[in-house]
Design a protein around this motif. Structure first.
Motif, PDB file in Angstrom:
ATOM      1  N   TYR A 136       0.834  -1.201   0.000  1.00  0.00           N
ATOM      2  CA  TYR A 136       0.000   0.000   0.000  1.00  0.00           C
ATOM      3  C   TYR A 136       0.872   1.255   0.000  1.00  0.00           C
ATOM      4  CZ  TYR A 136      -4.401  -2.439   1.257  1.00  0.00           C
ATOM      5  OH  TYR A 136      -5.525  -3.219   1.272  1.00  0.00           O
ATOM      6  N   SER A 137       0.295   2.333  -0.504  1.00  0.00           N
ATOM      7  CA  SER A 137       0.949   3.639  -0.432  1.00  0.00           C
ATOM      8  C   SER A 137       0.091   4.606   0.365  1.00  0.00           C
ATOM      9  CB  SER A 137       1.171   4.209  -1.836  1.00  0.00           C
ATOM     10  OG  SER A 137       1.669   5.540  -1.752  1.00  0.00           O
ATOM     11  N   PHE A 138       0.758   5.392   1.210  1.00  0.00           N
ATOM     12  CA  PHE A 138       0.113   6.494   1.921  1.00  0.00           C
ATOM     13  C   PHE A 138       0.835   7.808   1.599  1.00  0.00           C
ATOM     14  CE2 PHE A 138      -0.802   2.755   4.674  1.00  0.00           C
ATOM     15  CZ  PHE A 138      -2.183   2.726   4.434  1.00  0.00           C
ATOM     16  N   HIS A 139       1.251   7.910   0.339  1.00  0.00           N
ATOM     17  CA  HIS A 139       1.854   9.146  -0.178  1.00  0.00           C
ATOM     18  C   HIS A 139       0.811  10.257  -0.174  1.00  0.00           C
ATOM     19  CE1 HIS A 139       3.385  11.813  -3.460  1.00  0.00           C
ATOM     20  NE2 HIS A 139       4.539  11.537  -2.902  1.00  0.00           N
ATOM     21  N   GLU A 140       1.245  11.491  -0.271  1.00  0.00           N
ATOM     22  CA  GLU A 140       0.297  12.613  -0.184  1.00  0.00           C
ATOM     23  C   GLU A 140      -0.716  12.637  -1.334  1.00  0.00           C
ATOM     24  OE1 GLU A 140       1.967  16.515  -2.437  1.00  0.00           O
ATOM     25  OE2 GLU A 140       2.458  16.375  -0.320  1.00  0.00           O
ATOM     26  N   THR A 141      -0.450  11.889  -2.406  1.00  0.00           N
ATOM     27  CA  THR A 141      -1.403  11.856  -3.513  1.00  0.00           C
ATOM     28  C   THR A 141      -2.444  10.752  -3.348  1.00  0.00           C
ATOM     29  OG1 THR A 141       0.091  10.405  -4.739  1.00  0.00           O
ATOM     30  CG2 THR A 141       0.253  12.770  -5.160  1.00  0.00           C
ATOM     31  N   LYS A 142      -2.346   9.951  -2.300  1.00  0.00           N
ATOM     32  CA  LYS A 142      -3.247   8.814  -2.135  1.00  0.00           C
ATOM     33  C   LYS A 142      -4.467   9.195  -1.303  1.00  0.00           C
ATOM     34  CE  LYS A 142      -0.607   6.075  -4.519  1.00  0.00           C
ATOM     35  NZ  LYS A 142       0.487   6.987  -4.885  1.00  0.00           N
ATOM     36  N   ASN A 143      -5.448   8.298  -1.284  1.00  0.00           N
ATOM     37  CA  ASN A 143      -6.707   8.565  -0.578  1.00  0.00           C
ATOM     38  C   ASN A 143      -6.486   8.845   0.906  1.00  0.00           C
ATOM     39  OD1 ASN A 143      -7.308   7.431  -3.085  1.00  0.00           O
ATOM     40  ND2 ASN A 143      -9.221   6.525  -2.355  1.00  0.00           N
ATOM     41  N   TYR A 144      -5.560   8.095   1.497  1.00  0.00           N
ATOM     42  CA  TYR A 144      -5.188   8.280   2.895  1.00  0.00           C
ATOM     43  C   TYR A 144      -3.687   8.507   2.922  1.00  0.00           C
ATOM     44  CZ  TYR A 144      -9.657   5.950   2.951  1.00  0.00           C
ATOM     45  OH  TYR A 144     -10.956   5.615   2.685  1.00  0.00           O
ATOM     46  N   SER A 145      -3.254   9.516   3.664  1.00  0.00           N
ATOM     47  CA  SER A 145      -1.865   9.946   3.518  1.00  0.00           C
ATOM     48  C   SER A 145      -1.160  10.121   4.850  1.00  0.00           C
ATOM     49  CB  SER A 145      -1.815  11.273   2.749  1.00  0.00           C
ATOM     50  OG  SER A 145      -0.489  11.769   2.698  1.00  0.00           O
ATOM     51  N   MET A 146       0.153   9.905   4.820  1.00  0.00           N
ATOM     52  CA  MET A 146       1.034  10.274   5.930  1.00  0.00           C
ATOM     53  C   MET A 146       2.223  11.047   5.376  1.00  0.00           C
ATOM     54  SD  MET A 146       2.172   6.342   6.733  1.00  0.00           S
ATOM     55  CE  MET A 146       3.469   6.631   7.922  1.00  0.00           C
ATOM     56  N   GLY A 147       2.021  11.670   4.215  1.00  0.00           N
ATOM     57  CA  GLY A 147       3.070  12.415   3.535  1.00  0.00           C
ATOM     58  C   GLY A 147       3.857  11.477   2.652  1.00  0.00           C
ATOM     59  N   GLU A 148       4.753  10.735   3.274  1.00  0.00           N
ATOM     60  CA  GLU A 148       5.435   9.601   2.660  1.00  0.00           C
ATOM     61  C   GLU A 148       5.176   8.406   3.560  1.00  0.00           C
ATOM     62  OE1 GLU A 148       7.083   9.063  -0.061  1.00  0.00           O
ATOM     63  OE2 GLU A 148       7.780  11.008  -0.825  1.00  0.00           O
ATOM     64  N   GLY A 149       4.768   7.292   2.985  1.00  0.00           N
ATOM     65  CA  GLY A 149       4.522   6.117   3.809  1.00  0.00           C
ATOM     66  C   GLY A 149       3.864   5.015   3.020  1.00  0.00           C
TER      67      GLY A 149
END
Length: 377
Positions: free
Chosen positions: A177-190
């Motif tokens: 999974y990605s939690f980049h700032e462009t994703k639905n749910y974000s942690m900035g980078e993650g």
């Protein structure tokens, strides 16, 4: 007139409170209370055996490559229409990347072309769930089972999407999974790594903790920890995890908000598709998507460039997506395209992504819709 941004990183309102709590707890490195909350949420909401938050989806995929024992000389099959991280994780292990063509309807790997690309050196298949729409996983898993191959799902865009009721990222051996700032749910980078087989969990924890058994030490299972395997530092900061936890608590709110925008776009552009001017996204019957993105397909790259310029003149930001990896210098160096590039390049040059983010206003949505319709009138 203000710019309609292509993306605005999600903020639900409790992020600062949770970040402050992490600071006050004097625990801002990895695996604090918020990391544990996020891991537990992922396990509960995906029904996976184990979820481990990581510093990025890139690193989650690198971990999967390590756990899959990808070695120099191995071959890994994937689509060329994907982000570079999908390939990099395996190139770093010395593997050769074998690209196959995509389906023009979903932009996902064409499952019917995978088997012909398998050789005695093939070790894994990496399906990429583009736009949060599932690949044809029954076929892919059947191929993998018959050829004894590992399946690593690139579900960077697939949080809260399903295939026949199964959460994306939980069908193969590993899910990323990605939690980049462009994703639905974000942690900035993650990101996060999802692990299907219990037997792989302990080694995953070790690889994630720089090759040490520190996770067992923290749980009180051993009285000291030491270096036991090759690994790296894949733990995200507790500050990032606190930011993400705020959104996971409100996951359904974010999901419904994005889906509302997606559905409004889809209805608004139906007539243009009927007139043969664009192609809208296709969602197979067995798939529940997550409104990660809304795209339209124009006639060709020339018309797409004209649409981008038209929308830019109206202060609406739109973007195209990946340049197919097999056409890139590194793609030619580290991989090869198996079979005919019938759709990968052609379809990638037509696709245009429109603004879609949590909290998008009705006024901004309408500006996008009017802009696209105005181009054709």
């Amino acid at each position: 007139m203000e710019l309609v941004n292509f993306n605005v990183p999600p903020v639900v309102g409790t992020e600062e409170k949770y970040i402050s709590q992490a600071i006050a707890a004097h625990k801002i490195c990895g695996d604090g209370q918020f990391t544990k909350k996020c891991n537990a949420w992922l396990e509960d909401n995906t029904n996976t055996t184990k979820a481990l938050l990581t510093t990025s989806c890139t690193h989650a995929t690198e971990m999967a490559a390590i756990l899959a024992d990808i070695n120099p000389g191995d071959e890994v099959i994937m689509p060329s229409y994907t982000f570079v991280s999908t390939a990099d994780a395996f190139v770093l292990r010395g593997a050769k990347v074998v690209f196959v063509d995509i389906r023009p309807d979903t932009m996902n790997i064409d499952e019917k072309l995978i088997e012909a690309a398998i050789t005695p050196k093939t070790k894994a298949i990496v399906p990429v769930h583009y736009a949060g729409v599932a690949c044809e996983m029954d076929t892919i898993m059947n191929i993998a089972m018959r050829h004894n191959l590992i399946v690593i799902e690139d579900a960077a865009q697939g949080v809260k999407s399903t295939y026949k009721g199964q959460t994306l990222g939980t069908i193969g051996d590993y899910g990323c999974y990605s939690f980049h700032e462009t994703k639905n749910y974000s942690m900035g980078e993650g990101g996060a790594l999802l692990i299907k087989d219990t037997a792989n969990v302990e080694r995953a924890e070790i690889v994630r903790e720089k090759g040490t058994d520190r996770s067992k030490f923290i749980r009180g299972q051993i009285d000291k920890y030491t270096w036991v395997d090759a690994g790296s530092s894949y733990l995200p900061s507790e500050l990032n995890a606190a930011y993400l936890w705020a959104q996971l608590e409100q996951a359904d709110v974010v999901f419904n908000d994005r889906m509302n925008t997606w559905n409004i776009y889809h209805e608004a552009f139906e007539e243009l598709e009927q007139q043969g001017k664009i192609v809208r996204p296709y969602i197979p019957e067995d798939c529940q998507h997550n409104a990660h993105m809304y795209y339209i397909k124009l006639r060709d790259i020339t018309e797409r460039s004209a649409m981008i310029a038209h929308l830019k003149s109206l202060m609406v930001e739109s973007v195209f997506h990946y340049i197919p990896l097999h056409s890139a210098p590194a793609g030619k160096k580290f991989g090869c395209f198996f079979g005919e590039d019938k759709y990968t390049t052609k379809e990638s040059e037509r696709l245009l992504r429109l603004p879609l983010y949590y909290g998008m206003t009705e006024i901004d949505r309408q500006r996008v819709i009017d802009g696209v319709k105005g181009f054709f009138s």
